[in-house]
Design an enzyme around this catalytic site. Structure first.
Site, short mmCIF file in Angstrom:
data_model
loop_
_atom_site.label_atom_id
_atom_site.label_comp_id
_atom_site.label_asym_id
_atom_site.label_seq_id
_atom_site.Cartn_x
_atom_site.Cartn_y
_atom_site.Cartn_z
N GLU A 141 -28.29 -7.42 72.52
CA GLU A 141 -27.97 -8.54 72.28
C GLU A 141 -26.69 -8.92 72.18
O GLU A 141 -25.66 -8.27 71.78
CB GLU A 141 -28.68 -9.05 70.83
CG GLU A 141 -28.48 -10.41 70.53
CD GLU A 141 -29.63 -10.92 69.48
OE1 GLU A 141 -30.25 -9.77 68.63
OE2 GLU A 141 -29.59 -12.10 69.05
N ASN A 194 -38.19 -15.85 71.68
CA ASN A 194 -37.85 -14.71 70.92
C ASN A 194 -38.23 -15.27 69.42
O ASN A 194 -37.71 -16.34 69.05
CB ASN A 194 -36.55 -14.18 70.84
CG ASN A 194 -36.23 -13.14 69.68
OD1 ASN A 194 -36.71 -12.14 69.73
ND2 ASN A 194 -35.63 -13.59 68.69
N GLU A 195 -39.08 -14.59 68.54
CA GLU A 195 -39.36 -14.84 67.05
C GLU A 195 -39.35 -16.54 66.87
O GLU A 195 -38.69 -17.34 66.27
CB GLU A 195 -38.30 -14.45 66.15
CG GLU A 195 -37.94 -12.65 66.21
CD GLU A 195 -37.33 -12.01 65.16
OE1 GLU A 195 -36.74 -12.86 64.17
OE2 GLU A 195 -37.43 -10.81 64.94
N TYR A 198 -39.33 -4.21 61.38
CA TYR A 198 -38.06 -3.45 60.99
C TYR A 198 -38.45 -2.61 59.53
O TYR A 198 -39.16 -3.43 58.86
CB TYR A 198 -36.88 -4.37 60.73
CG TYR A 198 -36.22 -5.05 62.01
CD1 TYR A 198 -35.33 -4.10 62.76
CD2 TYR A 198 -36.63 -6.16 62.45
CE1 TYR A 198 -34.66 -4.60 63.79
CE2 TYR A 198 -35.88 -6.59 63.58
CZ TYR A 198 -35.01 -5.89 64.27
OH TYR A 198 -34.33 -6.42 65.63
N GLU A 253 -38.90 -5.29 69.15
CA GLU A 253 -37.63 -4.96 68.13
C GLU A 253 -38.27 -3.95 67.25
O GLU A 253 -39.41 -4.43 66.30
CB GLU A 253 -37.21 -6.38 67.54
CG GLU A 253 -36.46 -7.07 68.54
CD GLU A 253 -35.74 -8.19 68.00
OE1 GLU A 253 -35.25 -8.35 66.89
OE2 GLU A 253 -35.46 -9.14 68.82
N GLN A 296 -30.53 -1.73 67.99
CA GLN A 296 -30.17 -2.02 69.19
C GLN A 296 -29.45 -0.82 69.42
O GLN A 296 -28.64 -0.04 68.88
CB GLN A 296 -29.47 -3.49 69.22
CG GLN A 296 -30.21 -4.72 68.59
CD GLN A 296 -29.44 -5.99 69.06
OE1 GLN A 296 -28.43 -5.88 69.39
NE2 GLN A 296 -30.05 -7.00 68.41
O1 AHR Z 1 -32.14 -7.59 66.08
C1 AHR Z 1 -31.31 -8.26 65.23
C2 AHR Z 1 -32.22 -9.55 65.24
O2 AHR Z 1 -33.60 -9.26 64.47
C3 AHR Z 1 -32.50 -10.41 66.45
O3 AHR Z 1 -31.56 -11.20 67.00
C4 AHR Z 1 -33.78 -11.22 65.90
O4 AHR Z 1 -34.74 -11.29 66.92
C5 AHR Z 1 -34.38 -10.29 64.63
O5 AHR Z 1 -34.64 -11.07 63.40
#
Ligand code: AHR
Length: 517
Positions: free
Chosen positions: A48, A195-196, A263, A320, A369
């Site tokens: 990103e 995205n999101e 996450y 992600e 990432q």
């Molecule tokens: O990976 C960091 C961020 O986490 C990304 O930009 C977003 O999609 C997520 O909230």
């Protein structure tokens, strides 16, 4: 045949369950039970415009004294080629829903300077745009996965991006691409649409997003015979309502895939996620437990998808995932720079085993990432570059890419902390096209070596060899002063004890990758 299999099961799997108490574990692999192919795209990555991932990561100052192709850093390219990186997602993340692709083409000094509002309000000079990303993918030998802007763009812009990338004829946008040095169309297939969208990508409801998705996806034309794989924005973690609503409202034929973001943090509190290297067993245990939750998430989201798509045509794309810690002290907190420890390698290894297990539905995933952001494979400091413990996991697991998943049963003990516990071990096995069997095994227990009887049901084997990634502490990491503290090494604690059995002694906190033939 059936009777033979039942006898084998009684002979090997049932005793295995009783053996498993104490220090001994038993893993049985059934090479004759055919399962699905593990898509190589499960082993994908993400880059990103955030912190030092693109700028001062992949794309460096022309004066930096490292090998470069243009401004692309070649040591990073080589490292990622070595793990067979299958795809790279770009340009975000949250950045994608602010990104205007037309800002990033043409002569670099004429490109507008904009503010990267999501990630630290730094100036984005657009010097790394579509053509530079396509060149990076070409150097990496991987497929591009583009994330299209739904929140602050239009279906017209999206359609024109697809035309710029993929149209082979004589149109305005194809001409622009040619003027920018690319006669042939790029033939991009993977497109994420938003995205999101439930958060940074527009704060939409799933009902509203589903309508937006249907509108946008219709303008991703299959130009010049190139078939687009359209991926909808799926839920945040356990938001099952988002998944259910999207699957109900969007016809299966409009979807190649739907995403999921999850996450891991080392606490139960997002405002204090835990440090990347200074943590105790409490945080170690909590992060492992949170990471293993991926198994339950995938099971439940798949079950919802099965209702609307019983033939499993739609891929679940975990685009992600990874551990998110507090940023390193002294760095810009919006740059999300974190170190990467042995704990993170165990999380990556266990998560990849979980993805393999669910590979009938999970057909793509992207660790967040690749460089200098969150759970990175590579960290850089000016000219210096290091490979993280997580990098070695991807290296050790690369043989699972496009291999056939094998039925595996694990009978092992639990790792207890306080009143809670997790399975101390997880395993995945596959057969590559060349007939070799690859087994990846993780020992999460920080205090116990696990001796495992690895039993190949119904076939003998000649050779078994392997690699191990381990370290004395879960918080050990590779620093710029000691870049090889946690690296994969040849594994010697394997002994063949019978025609089809080997004893594998896994050190505490270890990832083992075996090759059997
Ligand atoms: O990976 C960091 C961020 O986490 C990304 O930009 C977003 O999609 C997520 O909230």
């Amino acid at each position: 045949m059936k009777i033979k299999k039942t006898i084998l099961t009684i002979l090997f799997i049932l005793p295995a369950l009783t053996f498993a108490q104490g220090n001994k574990a038993v893993v049985t692999i059934q090479p004759d039970v055919r399962q699905q192919t593990i898509s190589r795209h499960i082993y994908g990555h993400f880059a990103e415009h955030l912190g030092r991932c693109i700028y001062d990561g992949f794309w460096v100052d022309p004066n930096l004294d490292v090998a470069k192709d243009g401004r692309i850093r070649i040591d990073i390219v080589k490292a990622l080629r070595d793990i067979n990186i299958p795809n790279l997602r770009w340009p975000g993340g949250c950045f994608a829903d602010e990104y205007q692709w037309k800002d990033g083409i043409g002569e670099p000094d004429k490109r507008p300077r904009i503010v990267n509002s999501k990630w630290g309000e730094v100036v984005e000079d657009n010097s790394f745009g579509t053509d530079e990303f396509m060149k990076l993918c070409n150097l990496l030998g991987c497929e591009p996965y583009l994330s299209a802007n739904v929140a602050t763009s239009t279906p017209k812009d999206f359609r024109e991006w697809v035309e710029y990338l993929n149209y082979s004829g004589d149109s305005y946008w194809a001409e622009q691409r040619k003027k920018n040095g690319h006669e042939k169309p790029y033939g991009v297939s993977f497109f994420g649409i938003g995205n999101e969208s439930w958060g940074c990508g527009g704060n939409m409801t799933p009902e509203f997003y589903s309508d937006e998705y249907k509108r946008f996806q219709g303008f991703a034309y299959n130009y010049s015979g190139n078939k687009i794989k359209r991926i909808a924005c799926g839920p945040n973690g356990d938001d099952y309502n988002w998944m259910e609503t999207c699957m109900k409202k969007i016809p299966v034929k409009m979807l190649w895939g739907i995403s999921l973001h999850y996450y891991t943090i080392a606490t139960d509190n997002w405002s204090k996620k835990g440090a990347s290297t200074q943590f105790d067993e409490e945080e170690y245990f909590r992060s492992i437990k949170n990471a293993l939750f991926m198994d339950e998430l995938l099971g439940k989201h798949s079950a919802i998808m099965d209702i609307y798509d019983p033939k499993k045509k739609v891929a679940l794309v975990v685009d992600e995932w990874g551990i998110w810690t507090d940023p390193e002290p002294g760095t810009n907190p919006r740059f999300l720079y974190q170190q990467n420890s042995m704990r993170d390698a165990l999380i990556a290894a266990s998560t990849l085993n979980i993805f393999n297990k669910h590979s009938d539905r999970v057909r793509m995933a992207n660790l967040a990432q690749s460089v200098n952001v969150l759970q990175s494979l590579v960290l850089t400091d000016n000219e210096k570059m290091l490979l993280t413990p997580t990098y070695y996991v991807f290296k050790m697991y690369k043989n699972h890419q496009d291999a056939e998943l094998l039925q595996t049963n694990v009978a092992s003990d639990i790792y207890e902390y306080g009143m809670e516990s997790v399975p101390e071990m997880n395993v995945s096995a596959s057969r590559s096209k060349n007939g070799k069997i690859h087994v990846t095994m993780v020992n999460l227990n920080p205090k116990k070596e696990i001796s495992t009887d690895l039993i190949m049901l119904g076939i003998g084997f000649k050779q078994i060899k392997g690699e191990v990634l381990t370290s004395d502490s879960y918080s050990d990491y590779n620093s710029f002063d000691n870049a090889d503290k946690v690296v994969a090494k040849q594994f010697n604690s394997i002994k063949k004890s019978d025609d089809n059995i080997a004893v594998v002694k896994m050190p505490p906190l270890s990832v083992v990758a075996l090759e059997i033939f």
